[in-house]
Structures are given as C-alpha cells and as structure tokens.
Design a protein around this motif. Structure first.
Motif, short mmCIF file in Angstrom:
data_model
loop_
_atom_site.label_atom_id
_atom_site.label_comp_id
_atom_site.label_asym_id
_atom_site.label_seq_id
_atom_site.Cartn_x
_atom_site.Cartn_y
_atom_site.Cartn_z
N MET A 117 0.99 -1.22 -0.18
CA MET A 117 -0.07 0.06 0.05
C MET A 117 1.00 1.39 -0.02
O MET A 117 0.64 2.14 -0.80
CB MET A 117 -0.94 0.12 1.29
N SER A 118 2.09 1.28 0.77
CA SER A 118 2.94 2.17 0.76
C SER A 118 3.58 2.49 -0.58
O SER A 118 3.64 3.68 -1.13
CB SER A 118 4.00 2.20 1.78
N GLY A 119 3.64 1.68 -1.18
CA GLY A 119 4.51 1.57 -2.69
C GLY A 119 3.15 2.19 -3.68
O GLY A 119 3.52 2.88 -4.34
N ASN A 175 12.41 -10.00 12.85
CA ASN A 175 12.82 -8.71 13.12
C ASN A 175 13.46 -8.18 11.76
O ASN A 175 13.22 -7.01 11.43
CB ASN A 175 13.87 -8.65 13.86
N PHE A 176 13.97 -9.14 11.09
CA PHE A 176 14.51 -8.68 9.75
C PHE A 176 13.54 -8.10 8.97
O PHE A 176 13.78 -7.09 8.20
CB PHE A 176 15.42 -9.75 9.11
N LEU A 177 12.46 -9.10 8.57
CA LEU A 177 11.31 -8.75 7.84
C LEU A 177 10.46 -7.38 8.10
O LEU A 177 10.23 -6.63 7.41
CB LEU A 177 10.36 -9.77 7.63
N PHE A 178 10.35 -7.49 9.39
CA PHE A 178 9.60 -6.20 10.13
C PHE A 178 10.38 -5.10 9.92
O PHE A 178 9.74 -3.83 9.35
CB PHE A 178 9.53 -6.33 11.81
N PHE A 179 11.83 -4.90 10.21
CA PHE A 179 12.52 -3.68 10.03
C PHE A 179 12.76 -3.37 8.66
O PHE A 179 12.87 -1.86 8.17
CB PHE A 179 13.52 -3.67 10.85
N THR A 180 12.91 -4.16 7.63
CA THR A 180 13.05 -4.12 6.37
C THR A 180 11.76 -3.39 5.71
O THR A 180 11.80 -2.53 4.92
CB THR A 180 13.21 -5.42 5.46
N ALA A 181 10.69 -3.89 5.98
CA ALA A 181 9.38 -3.29 5.65
C ALA A 181 9.14 -1.86 6.13
O ALA A 181 8.99 -0.97 5.53
CB ALA A 181 8.18 -4.15 6.17
N PHE A 182 9.65 -1.57 7.37
CA PHE A 182 9.53 -0.26 8.21
C PHE A 182 10.30 0.55 7.13
O PHE A 182 9.96 1.93 7.05
CB PHE A 182 9.84 -0.38 9.58
N CYS A 188 8.98 5.57 1.18
CA CYS A 188 7.90 5.86 0.51
C CYS A 188 7.18 7.04 0.89
O CYS A 188 6.90 7.85 0.08
CB CYS A 188 6.56 4.63 0.45
N PHE A 189 6.75 7.07 2.35
CA PHE A 189 6.41 8.16 2.74
C PHE A 189 7.04 9.48 2.63
O PHE A 189 6.49 10.57 2.06
CB PHE A 189 6.10 8.03 4.36
N ILE A 190 8.36 9.52 2.86
CA ILE A 190 9.25 10.66 2.55
C ILE A 190 9.06 11.06 1.11
O ILE A 190 9.15 12.18 0.99
CB ILE A 190 10.75 10.27 3.16
N HIS A 191 9.40 10.10 0.28
CA HIS A 191 9.22 10.34 -0.95
C HIS A 191 7.96 11.15 -1.64
O HIS A 191 8.01 11.89 -2.24
CB HIS A 191 9.54 9.09 -1.76
N MET A 192 6.90 10.51 -1.03
CA MET A 192 5.61 11.27 -1.34
C MET A 192 5.61 12.74 -0.69
O MET A 192 4.93 13.54 -1.47
CB MET A 192 4.55 10.27 -0.58
N THR A 214 -2.54 4.14 9.41
CA THR A 214 -2.58 3.06 9.99
C THR A 214 -1.19 2.11 10.12
O THR A 214 -1.17 1.55 10.77
CB THR A 214 -3.82 2.16 9.14
N ALA A 215 -0.34 2.38 8.88
CA ALA A 215 0.83 2.01 8.98
C ALA A 215 1.50 2.38 10.22
O ALA A 215 2.38 1.61 10.90
CB ALA A 215 1.62 2.11 7.59
N ALA A 216 1.61 3.59 10.51
CA ALA A 216 2.18 4.04 11.58
C ALA A 216 1.75 3.54 13.01
O ALA A 216 2.46 3.22 13.81
CB ALA A 216 2.10 5.60 11.74
N VAL A 217 0.53 3.23 13.07
CA VAL A 217 -0.07 2.77 14.21
C VAL A 217 0.22 1.22 14.42
O VAL A 217 0.68 0.83 15.47
CB VAL A 217 -1.66 2.65 14.17
N PHE A 218 0.36 0.57 13.38
CA PHE A 218 0.91 -0.84 13.36
C PHE A 218 2.21 -0.96 13.80
O PHE A 218 2.57 -1.64 14.54
CB PHE A 218 0.75 -1.41 11.93
#
Length: 307
Positions: A117-119, A175-182, A188-192, A214-218
């Motif tokens: 969704m961020s992408g 943790n690797f998948l979580f922080f990679t996604a973060f 994406c947010f900064i680029h937007m 919602t991404a921030a809350v998650f």
C-alpha cells in the motif's frame, strides 16, 4: 508453539509472586477479550462497507480489504490463545503449531500489505497507472509470501534440534522482515512528501493519509515488542532482577502489539470522511431494520390526506 509468543507469566525465579502472576493472567484475559471483540466488530464493518459502498476494482480498496482479512486471521488465532490462557493447556501440540501459524500469517500479511500500500501511494503521487486485472494476482501473491515465513515459525530450522538456536533464528527472521518493511514504508512516505512539496500541492488524499496513519499505528505498536523480543532471545548472563524486568517489558509490549488488530477501523473512522459517511449510512440502515415499528408509527401520526 513458538516459545517467544507463549503466555508465560513465570519469570523463572522467585521474583514473581503467585498473586502477581494471577493478576497478569486476569488482566491479559480482560484486555484480549476486549481487543478480540473490537477487532471482530470493526474489521467486519470494514468488509461490509467495502462490499456495499466502495469500488472493489480499486487497488487501494482491495489492499484495505486484505488488511481487514489479515486482522481477522490474527484475531481468530488470538481468540484461541485467550481460551488457552483462561482454561490452561487444553489443546494438543499440533493445535498450538496451527495457532502459531495462523498468528504469524496475520502478522506477516499485515507487513506485506502495508508495504504494498505504501508503494501504491508513492506511485499514485507520481500519477502512475495500474492494471486492475492484476489485483487478484497481487492479493494472492501477498498471501502466499506471508505463508512462507509463517510456516517457518512452526518447524525446526534445518537439522538443528536446539530449541534456543531455533528461537533465535526465527526471531531474527521476524525482526529482519519487520524492520525491512518499516524502512521501505518510511522511504515511500518521505518520497511522497517530497513529491507533494515539489508539485506545490497542499492537499493529500484521505486514502493516502489513512494508509500511512494505519501503517504508523501498526509499526509503532509492534516496534517495542520486536525490540524486546530480540533482546530477550539474545540476552546472556542477566541477573534475576534484569530478567524479571525484561519479562515485564516483553508482556507489556506484547499487549500493545496484539492490540493493534482492532485499531485500523478506528483510524479509518477518524481520518477518512468517506469511510465515516459510509459507516453512518450502514448504521442507520441497520437501526431502521431493527426498529421497523418506528416507521409504522410515523406513518400513523402523519396519514396522507385524501384528495
């Protein structure tokens, strides 16, 4: 069942008193019961609103729909955990493996759908177009990708039978998948924001704000849990007090993280005007169906005049 997620209120020493253990279990039971109820009601309402009022050929709506399903999957697993917490070890080991599998599907699918969704929002600010015929394939792909690491948590790693080693590897992967996604979502947010500033646009679409809110809350909810969890797995030679404090931090952060499954509908209702309007329409429709006598009374009090 993955020991990193077990409801274990025994600190492994005499630091924890039985009354404190009992209070922790009772508090968790009440909290998770509330979370489960709110999650079921909220996410089912999201699905109904999408089905009745929204265009399901929209990529953003399809991703929101999948996020709601993802939260419901996580909630189903959590509901069985609460049963285990209240009634003790009532399930065979195979059931615990299945519950761990279901919970991690909910966890990883949230991560991958949020990243997608961020992408999407990043490309929407660049006015890129999407092929709507690929929506089903995209959703199926995200679920399949989520199943792969979730299955990883239910079996030993490679030929190693050392439980401690397996827990370390699984938590490291998580943790690797979580922080990679973060990192991807933050990029994406900064680029937007940069794109919006460059185009001198002062308005942001409500759907875009909802996605990142919602991404921030998650992620805010899950970051403490993942940090404490990996510290707990790799910490060595701690004294009894430090172990007790780490266990306390683990359970507090776990409560916060697991509560996130009921918060997305609340964020939608606060931020997205269209969602709020559709929700009010749905609730009014439900109230009218439950109280048909009110309409009949109105008809009796205001009879039509004969010509």
């Amino acid at each position: 069942m993955d020991s990193s997620l077990k409801f274990n209120y025994n600190c492994g020493s005499n630091v924890c008193e039985k009354s404190e253990v009992r209070f922790g279990a009772n508090f968790s039971t009440v909290l998770y019961s509330i979370v489960i109820s709110l999650s079921l009601i909220g996410n089912i309402l999201v699905l109904v609103i999408l089905a009745l009022y929204e265009n399901l050929k929209s990529l953003a709506n399809i991703l929101i729909l999948n996020l709601a399903i993802s939260d419901l999957v996580f909630t189903i697993g959590l509901s069985f955990w609460v049963t285990d917490l209240v009634r003790g070890l009532v399930f065979p080991d195979i059931v615990y493996k299945l519950l761990t599998f279901v919970l991690f599907i909910g966890f990883y699918s949230n991560i991958f759908f949020f990243t997608t969704m961020s992408g999407v929002c990043k490309y929407l600010t660049d006015v890129h177009l999407f092929n709507k015929s690929s929506l089903g394939f995209l959703s199926l792909s995200m679920w399949m990708i989520s199943i792969a690491p979730a299955r990883f948590h239910t079996y030993p790693i490679g030929t190693h039978n050392n439980q401690y080693y397996n827990i370390q590897v699984k938590i490291a992967l998580q943790n690797f998948l979580f922080f990679t996604a973060f990192t991807v979502i933050a990029f994406c947010f900064i680029h937007m924001l940069i794109t919006i500033k460059r185009t001198k646009s002062n308005t942001i679409n409500d759907a875009v704000i909802s996605v990142f809110s919602t991404a921030a809350v998650f992620f805010i909810g899950w970051i403490p849990y993942n940090v404490v969890n990996i510290s707990r797995a790799f910490a060595h030679d701690l004294d009894q007090l430090s172990k007790a404090n780490l266990e306390l931090a683990f359970h507090v952060s776990q409560h916060l993280a697991f509560s996130c499954c009921c918060l997305k509908p609340v964020v939608y209702a606060i931020i997205d005007k269209k969602f709020r309007s559709n929700l009010m329409s749905l609730l009014l429709k439900i109230c009218r169906r439950q109280n048909p006598d009110n309409e009949e009374e109105v008809g009796v009090q205001n009879p039509s005049q004969p010509p």
